[in-house]
Motif scaffolding. Structure first.
Motif, PDB file in Angstrom:
ATOM      1  N   GLU A 204      45.297  39.334  44.199  1.00 36.84           N
ATOM      2  CA  GLU A 204      43.953  38.328  43.461  1.00 36.84           C
ATOM      3  C   GLU A 204      42.593  38.668  44.241  1.00 36.84           C
ATOM      4  O   GLU A 204      41.626  38.538  43.495  1.00 36.84           O
ATOM      5  CB  GLU A 204      44.563  36.780  43.124  1.00 36.84           C
ATOM      6  CG  GLU A 204      43.329  36.308  42.221  1.00 36.84           C
ATOM      7  CD  GLU A 204      44.075  34.809  41.624  1.00 36.84           C
ATOM      8  OE1 GLU A 204      43.585  33.953  41.545  1.00 36.84           O
ATOM      9  OE2 GLU A 204      45.201  35.140  41.116  1.00 36.84           O
ATOM     10  N   GLN A 205      42.905  38.675  45.521  1.00 35.09           N
ATOM     11  CA  GLN A 205      41.641  38.368  46.272  1.00 35.09           C
ATOM     12  C   GLN A 205      40.894  39.987  46.683  1.00 35.09           C
ATOM     13  O   GLN A 205      40.189  40.220  47.376  1.00 35.09           O
ATOM     14  CB  GLN A 205      41.667  37.722  47.718  1.00 35.09           C
ATOM     15  CG  GLN A 205      42.240  36.294  47.426  1.00 35.09           C
ATOM     16  CD  GLN A 205      42.266  35.475  48.645  1.00 35.09           C
ATOM     17  OE1 GLN A 205      42.192  36.201  49.678  1.00 35.09           O
ATOM     18  NE2 GLN A 205      42.153  34.065  48.695  1.00 35.09           N
ATOM     19  N   GLY A 206      42.021  41.015  46.183  1.00 32.49           N
ATOM     20  CA  GLY A 206      41.585  42.309  46.329  1.00 32.49           C
ATOM     21  C   GLY A 206      41.635  42.899  47.692  1.00 32.49           C
ATOM     22  O   GLY A 206      41.361  44.103  47.922  1.00 32.49           O
ATOM     23  N   THR A 207      42.386  42.202  48.369  1.00 38.38           N
ATOM     24  CA  THR A 207      42.934  42.779  49.833  1.00 38.38           C
ATOM     25  C   THR A 207      44.283  43.264  50.020  1.00 38.38           C
ATOM     26  O   THR A 207      44.562  44.118  51.069  1.00 38.38           O
ATOM     27  CB  THR A 207      42.836  41.495  50.722  1.00 38.38           C
ATOM     28  OG1 THR A 207      43.607  40.504  50.541  1.00 38.38           O
ATOM     29  CG2 THR A 207      41.365  40.742  50.978  1.00 38.38           C
ATOM     30  N   PHE A 208      44.935  43.283  48.739  1.00 36.75           N
ATOM     31  CA  PHE A 208      46.433  43.720  48.921  1.00 36.75           C
ATOM     32  C   PHE A 208      46.273  45.406  49.117  1.00 36.75           C
ATOM     33  O   PHE A 208      47.048  46.095  49.789  1.00 36.75           O
ATOM     34  CB  PHE A 208      47.306  43.696  47.422  1.00 36.75           C
ATOM     35  CG  PHE A 208      48.476  44.198  47.517  1.00 36.75           C
ATOM     36  CD1 PHE A 208      49.558  43.652  48.465  1.00 36.75           C
ATOM     37  CD2 PHE A 208      48.829  45.291  46.770  1.00 36.75           C
ATOM     38  CE1 PHE A 208      50.929  43.960  48.183  1.00 36.75           C
ATOM     39  CE2 PHE A 208      49.951  45.978  46.572  1.00 36.75           C
ATOM     40  CZ  PHE A 208      51.075  45.148  47.394  1.00 36.75           C
ATOM     41  N   SER A 281      55.299  38.950  41.617  1.00 31.91           N
ATOM     42  CA  SER A 281      54.098  38.321  40.816  1.00 31.91           C
ATOM     43  C   SER A 281      52.834  39.387  40.878  1.00 31.91           C
ATOM     44  O   SER A 281      52.522  39.781  42.102  1.00 31.91           O
ATOM     45  CB  SER A 281      53.782  36.974  41.453  1.00 31.91           C
ATOM     46  OG  SER A 281      54.974  36.305  41.388  1.00 31.91           O
ATOM     47  N   LEU A 282      52.180  39.329  39.950  1.00 28.04           N
ATOM     48  CA  LEU A 282      50.787  39.989  39.741  1.00 28.04           C
ATOM     49  C   LEU A 282      49.778  39.400  40.227  1.00 28.04           C
ATOM     50  O   LEU A 282      48.710  39.881  40.567  1.00 28.04           O
ATOM     51  CB  LEU A 282      50.685  40.572  38.464  1.00 28.04           C
ATOM     52  CG  LEU A 282      51.773  41.367  37.935  1.00 28.04           C
ATOM     53  CD1 LEU A 282      51.504  42.098  36.527  1.00 28.04           C
ATOM     54  CD2 LEU A 282      51.922  42.899  38.792  1.00 28.04           C
ATOM     55  N   ASN A 283      49.860  38.056  40.281  1.00 27.30           N
ATOM     56  CA  ASN A 283      48.612  36.981  40.611  1.00 27.30           C
ATOM     57  C   ASN A 283      49.147  35.857  41.102  1.00 27.30           C
ATOM     58  O   ASN A 283      50.498  35.459  40.973  1.00 27.30           O
ATOM     59  CB  ASN A 283      47.623  36.958  39.311  1.00 27.30           C
ATOM     60  CG  ASN A 283      48.272  36.551  38.378  1.00 27.30           C
ATOM     61  OD1 ASN A 283      49.072  35.586  37.932  1.00 27.30           O
ATOM     62  ND2 ASN A 283      47.985  37.375  37.199  1.00 27.30           N
ATOM     63  N   MET A 284      48.340  35.037  41.408  1.00 28.31           N
ATOM     64  CA  MET A 284      48.726  33.795  41.947  1.00 28.31           C
ATOM     65  C   MET A 284      49.275  32.779  40.840  1.00 28.31           C
ATOM     66  O   MET A 284      50.155  32.183  41.039  1.00 28.31           O
ATOM     67  CB  MET A 284      47.619  32.895  42.718  1.00 28.31           C
ATOM     68  CG  MET A 284      47.209  33.636  43.929  1.00 28.31           C
ATOM     69  SD  MET A 284      45.710  32.767  44.650  1.00 28.31           S
ATOM     70  CE  MET A 284      46.172  31.403  45.134  1.00 28.31           C
TER      71      MET A 284
END
Length: 371
Positions: A204-208, A281-284
């Motif tokens: 979600e934060q784009g750091t993955f 999970s794709l997001n939080m």
């Protein structure tokens, strides 16, 4: 050996990064530890199955010596508090409906006469069944008081007396059985959520995507993300343990070393479940939804509220996939019974099996997500 320490130092960089992510936000620091403190106190005071105070009303239509003796025993027990003395049957429903009394005792007008004639004389007890467990215990206490009165009035041969002893809980306080269970139950909620959000937060934060260009392997990423939640879970369990020991003064009979060995095993199994949730999970939002969906069945199937032996056979089998069931059993036995490793070794097995399944599953999901 030097290569191992180099690898460990290399891994600690990732672990440090996870700790900074968790504790950098002041709100996170409060959320991680304040709920454990508040919930432990609330469960200790509010979630007790003991009945130490019973409000009751009485409709005494006899006004004789026998009824006065019975009411004197009730009022002097230290448990019963008379909130109303009624004049007629019509007042009973109002007292119960308005929760002015948990029980209403009706003594009939011929109560004294029947006793003087050597006959049995019934009294009516009306209980508020909206809380069945409390009402049941209040009814049992009333039966005990009536039995004491009967014993004092009896001129026959001495009766057989039952002397009871309660093992591991001398005062039969439900708090003693409940509070040690919370060492695992309350910390599990935060640990499961924290581990479930670890990878989902990265996405979600784009750091993955940045993990794609790091030299860390999926197994190392999994270990780096597993250690902080395990550490936080142990800290929360320690907070609850200290509250139980020094605030509620429930004595610890077992080994602290064995207790923490069990807690480490329990937290590893829980984190394995959480990391598996996080990896899919794709997001939080999804991670939180999956976690909250899972927490309630884990609680209900743990034996915390309902004994596992009383569950239907299908649900009893399902509890073998629940680390909380074995975590609670292990902690209760160590804390209250003083059980040894030989006595609780069977509780470690299911937790290890669950960790062996979920941690490789999480690593496999990491590898597929990173590829």
């Amino acid at each position: 050996m030097s290569s191992f320490f180099a690898w460990l130092k290399y891994l600690m960089v990732l672990v440090r990064k996870e700790f900074l992510t968790i504790f950098s936000d002041p709100a996170n620091r409060i959320i991680l530890f304040a709920p454990a403190l508040i919930q432990a106190l609330l469960f200790g005071y509010a979630a007790s199955y003991d009945v130490n105070h019973v409000d009751y009303a009485v409709l005494d239509q006899s006004h004789g010596q026998a009824s006065a003796q019975l009411l004197q025993h009730l009022d002097g027990s230290g448990i019963f508090n008379r909130t109303a003395t009624l004049d007629n049957n019509a007042q009973i429903q109002h007292v119960i409906d308005e929760r002015q009394a948990l029980a209403v005792i009706t003594i009939p007008s011929d109560f004294e006469d029947k006793l003087n004639q050597g006959q049995g004389s019934p009294i009516q007890v009306i209980l508020d069944g909206r809380n069945s467990s409390t009402a049941g215990m209040a009814g049992a206490y009333i039966n005990n008081v009536v039995a004491e009165v009967n014993q004092e009035r009896s001129d026959a041969m001495p009766r057989i007396n039952i002397q009871s002893r309660v093992w591991y809980n001398p005062n039969a306080e439900s708090r003693w059985g409940l509070m040690p269970s919370l060492i695992a139950a309350l910390s599990m909620m935060q640990t499961l959520l924290l581990s479930a959000l670890s990878v989902a937060r990265e996405r979600e934060q784009g750091t993955f995507d940045q993990l794609l260009v790091t030299p860390y392997r999926p197994l190392e990423i999994m270990i780096g993300k597993a250690l902080p939640p395990i550490f936080v879970g142990l800290m929360q369990s320690t907070i609850i343990l200290l509250i139980i020991l020094f605030w509620f003064k429930i004595p610890m009979n077992g080994s602290f070393a064995l207790l923490y060995l069990g807690l480490v095993s329990f937290n590893i199994a829980v984190v394995g479940v959480g990391l598996s949730i996080s990896a899919i999970s794709l997001n939080m939002q999804q991670a939180m939804l999956y976690t909250f969906f899972l927490i309630m069945p884990l609680m209900l199937l743990s034996g915390l509220l309902t004994p596992v032996q009383n569950m239907p056979p299908v649900l009893e089998i399902a509890t073998y996939a629940n680390p909380l069931r074995f975590g609670i059993d292990l902690i209760q036995r160590i804390y209250l019974e003083g059980a040894t490793l030989a006595q609780v070794k069977w509780d470690f097995g299911p937790m290890f099996i669950l960790a062996i399944i979920t941690l490789p599953l999480a690593a496999w999901l990491f590898r597929n997500r990173l590829s």
